[in-house]
Write a protein that holds these residues in place. Sequence first.
Motif, PDB file in Angstrom:
ATOM      1  N   UNK A   1       0.817  -1.192   0.000  1.00 29.99           N
ATOM      2  CA  UNK A   1       0.000   0.000   0.000  1.00 29.99           C
ATOM      3  C   UNK A   1       0.865   1.261   0.000  1.00 29.99           C
ATOM      4  N   UNK A   2       2.055   1.174   0.585  1.00 27.42           N
ATOM      5  CA  UNK A   2       2.947   2.330   0.617  1.00 27.42           C
ATOM      6  C   UNK A   2       3.335   2.769  -0.796  1.00 27.42           C
ATOM      7  N   UNK A   3       3.542   1.799  -1.693  1.00 27.93           N
ATOM      8  CA  UNK A   3       3.875   2.122  -3.079  1.00 27.93           C
ATOM      9  C   UNK A   3       2.719   2.868  -3.743  1.00 27.93           C
ATOM     10  N   UNK A   4       1.481   2.426  -3.475  1.00 27.38           N
ATOM     11  CA  UNK A   4       0.316   3.108  -4.034  1.00 27.38           C
ATOM     12  C   UNK A   4       0.225   4.536  -3.524  1.00 27.38           C
ATOM     13  N   UNK A   5       0.463   4.730  -2.235  1.00 30.48           N
ATOM     14  CA  UNK A   5       0.393   6.075  -1.658  1.00 30.48           C
ATOM     15  C   UNK A   5       1.459   6.973  -2.274  1.00 30.48           C
ATOM     16  N   UNK A   6       2.651   6.431  -2.484  1.00 32.43           N
ATOM     17  CA  UNK A   6       3.716   7.216  -3.111  1.00 32.43           C
ATOM     18  C   UNK A   6       3.324   7.622  -4.534  1.00 32.43           C
ATOM     19  N   UNK A   7       2.738   6.702  -5.284  1.00 34.51           N
ATOM     20  CA  UNK A   7       2.304   7.015  -6.642  1.00 34.51           C
ATOM     21  C   UNK A   7       1.197   8.069  -6.626  1.00 34.51           C
ATOM     22  N   UNK A   8       0.236   7.928  -5.698  1.00 35.09           N
ATOM     23  CA  UNK A   8      -0.851   8.902  -5.604  1.00 35.09           C
ATOM     24  C   UNK A   8      -0.317  10.291  -5.267  1.00 35.09           C
ATOM     25  N   UNK A   9       0.611  10.351  -4.324  1.00 35.03           N
ATOM     26  CA  UNK A   9       1.195  11.640  -3.939  1.00 35.03           C
ATOM     27  C   UNK A   9       1.917  12.256  -5.128  1.00 35.03           C
ATOM     28  N   UNK A  10       2.670  11.438  -5.854  1.00 31.09           N
ATOM     29  CA  UNK A  10       3.397  11.929  -7.026  1.00 31.09           C
ATOM     30  C   UNK A  10       2.431  12.512  -8.060  1.00 31.09           C
ATOM     31  N   UNK A  11       1.365  11.778  -8.366  1.00 33.37           N
ATOM     32  CA  UNK A  11       0.381  12.251  -9.340  1.00 33.37           C
ATOM     33  C   UNK A  11      -0.322  13.506  -8.829  1.00 33.37           C
ATOM     34  N   UNK A  12      -0.684  13.533  -7.545  1.00 33.33           N
ATOM     35  CA  UNK A  12      -1.362  14.706  -6.985  1.00 33.33           C
ATOM     36  C   UNK A  12      -0.463  15.937  -6.995  1.00 33.33           C
ATOM     37  N   UNK A  13       0.834  15.758  -6.766  1.00 33.55           N
ATOM     38  CA  UNK A  13       1.761  16.887  -6.814  1.00 33.55           C
ATOM     39  C   UNK A  13       1.858  17.427  -8.237  1.00 33.55           C
ATOM     40  N   UNK A  14       1.963  16.541  -9.224  1.00 32.30           N
ATOM     41  CA  UNK A  14       2.039  16.978 -10.621  1.00 32.30           C
ATOM     42  C   UNK A  14       0.753  17.703 -11.016  1.00 32.30           C
ATOM     43  N   UNK A  15      -0.382  17.095 -10.722  1.00 31.28           N
ATOM     44  CA  UNK A  15      -1.660  17.716 -11.072  1.00 31.28           C
ATOM     45  C   UNK A  15      -1.825  19.036 -10.312  1.00 31.28           C
ATOM     46  N   UNK A  16      -1.421  19.065  -9.050  1.00 25.03           N
ATOM     47  CA  UNK A  16      -1.487  20.300  -8.272  1.00 25.03           C
ATOM     48  C   UNK A  16      -0.664  21.421  -8.889  1.00 25.03           C
ATOM     49  N   UNK A  17       0.519  21.085  -9.381  1.00 24.99           N
ATOM     50  CA  UNK A  17       1.376  22.090 -10.024  1.00 24.99           C
ATOM     51  C   UNK A  17       0.728  22.617 -11.303  1.00 24.99           C
ATOM     52  N   UNK A  18       0.150  21.727 -12.089  1.00 25.18           N
ATOM     53  CA  UNK A  18      -0.512  22.155 -13.321  1.00 25.18           C
ATOM     54  C   UNK A  18      -1.744  23.000 -12.997  1.00 25.18           C
ATOM     55  N   UNK A  19      -2.497  22.612 -11.969  1.00 23.84           N
ATOM     56  CA  UNK A  19      -3.652  23.409 -11.540  1.00 23.84           C
ATOM     57  C   UNK A  19      -3.192  24.792 -11.095  1.00 23.84           C
ATOM     58  N   UNK A  20      -2.105  24.838 -10.361  1.00 22.01           N
ATOM     59  CA  UNK A  20      -1.566  26.109  -9.875  1.00 22.01           C
ATOM     60  C   UNK A  20      -1.218  27.033 -11.040  1.00 22.01           C
ATOM     61  N   UNK A  21      -0.561  26.488 -12.047  1.00 21.83           N
ATOM     62  CA  UNK A  21      -0.190  27.284 -13.221  1.00 21.83           C
ATOM     63  C   UNK A  21      -1.437  27.699 -14.000  1.00 21.83           C
ATOM     64  N   UNK A  22      -2.356  26.765 -14.216  1.00 21.94           N
ATOM     65  CA  UNK A  22      -3.586  27.092 -14.942  1.00 21.94           C
ATOM     66  C   UNK A  22      -4.432  28.121 -14.223  1.00 21.94           C
TER      67      UNK A  22
END
Length: 150
Positions: A1-22
């Motif tokens: 489950x830790x691997x899934x959480x790491x992947x989710x955090x990574x995706x959320x950070x990327x999407x968050x950065x794009x949302x921030x720029x948009x």
Amino acid sequence: MLKSIQEWVFVLVIIGAVILIGNWVGYDVMPVDAIPGIAVLALICLTGLIIHKLLPFNIPSIAYIGILGFVLTIPGMPGQEKIVEWTAQVNLLAIATPILAYAGIAIGRSWSDFRKLGWKTIVVGMCVLLGTFIGSAIIAEIVLRFQGII
């Protein structure tokens, strides 16, 4: 489950950065003002995904995320005012754009699965897009005429 959480955090950070720029480019909201709202939304999503993984029920994670967001913003809930204040700085379209782009990339990576759906799926998809476009144009025409703008 830790691997899934790491992947989710990574995706959320990327999407968050794009949302921030948009949000900054499209809606003139300074990144410093939008960061707390994006962080709260990302934490709600992450918590909903973790709850989905932990509970044995066969309910989609979006249901947990939606319920969690709803409960946290109920008037009278501790911290509700701050959550609403922070998330009000994040425009909905700034959120939808990177998420839909990510969904498109996910579909694009699995063309073999998409191909199995057949040509009928493409026809249905085109009809949905055309119907949405025409429906939006009709609604815009009616509203703009009603307001006397056109």
